[in-house]
Design a protein around this motif. Sequence first.
Motif: not given
Length: 341
Positions: A66, A69, A222-224, A244
């Motif tokens: 994260t 990200e 990836s993110n959600n 994620h």
Amino acid sequence: MVVLSHPAALNELFLVKASCKPSSMFTGVPVVDLAHPEAKTLMVEACQHVGFFKLVNHGVPLELMTSLENEALKFFVQPQFHKDKAGPPDPYGYGSKRIGTNGDMGWLEYLLFTTNPEVVSPKTLFLLHQNPQSFRSGVEEYTRAVKKVCSEVLELMGDGLGIGSREVFSRLIRDERSDSCLRINRYPACPELSVEVEALSGRNLIGFGEHTDPQIISVLRSNNTSGLQICLQDGTWVSIPPDHTSFFLGVGDLLQVMTNGRFKSVKHRVLADSSMSRLSMIYFGGPPLNEKIAPLPSLMSSEEESLYRELTWREYKSAAYKSRLSDNRLSLFHKSPTATH
């Protein structure tokens, strides 16, 4: 923001017929627990039948994922003129919408970093030095962590296949000259297109067109936000639910060559969304540029013929850059049926 000055042309470039439907042979994404005693067997089965699986208990802290990200998002929300200073890509650096040099387009912007010490990219050097140190350290720490996971997975695959040396795949990634890379894709929400998309019933907005990855293996996080789809061996497209906290691993073209077709490189694509933004980070594990790649004799019986001729990663990479996303690059390296006579 994209201005729809030529809706017809935009539709042609960014819209695709929706073809995602249930398949009787697909019961869900194969899930592999890295700590499970049968992980190597499950990986081999997934790579043979789907070319793709979800990896849990991988050991990479969620905070590390994260953090990178968030650093990437800080870059992407900057004014366009600032981002453009790190592009156009060479092929590394910042890019937007245009994928490669052969006309492929996608509803995305991206950052591409090389881990190969032999490759000097002025664009990525500028990018890293013009942004906070936290961004540079985030890229380096994340890449190290995912490379470790990637190597462990490849060694388990070697065990599962019964290859003499379990490092036959992983040594290519661990080599200090490994030509691996990290790509961060952002697929912006596109509310400006929502009316047009809805008007074209059964059509979706393409974020990244269908393709296989040319390297050995790909590790995706990836993110959600949903959007990723894979193509099954029966030609059916299925959507992959996002997670994620996990990694998704896909077989690349080189691994298909080395296993003489036992493992299948997975064709995949990303559909963008009119209301939600998607961000993905993909580590592409590649060998040194001059590494010779060919089907492994230890995987072939005495009666079995090689499906592919020997190639170098430099040669295959060059062919990949010259092709369109959806091209079957491996067909260029198939052995002629008469080649062994």
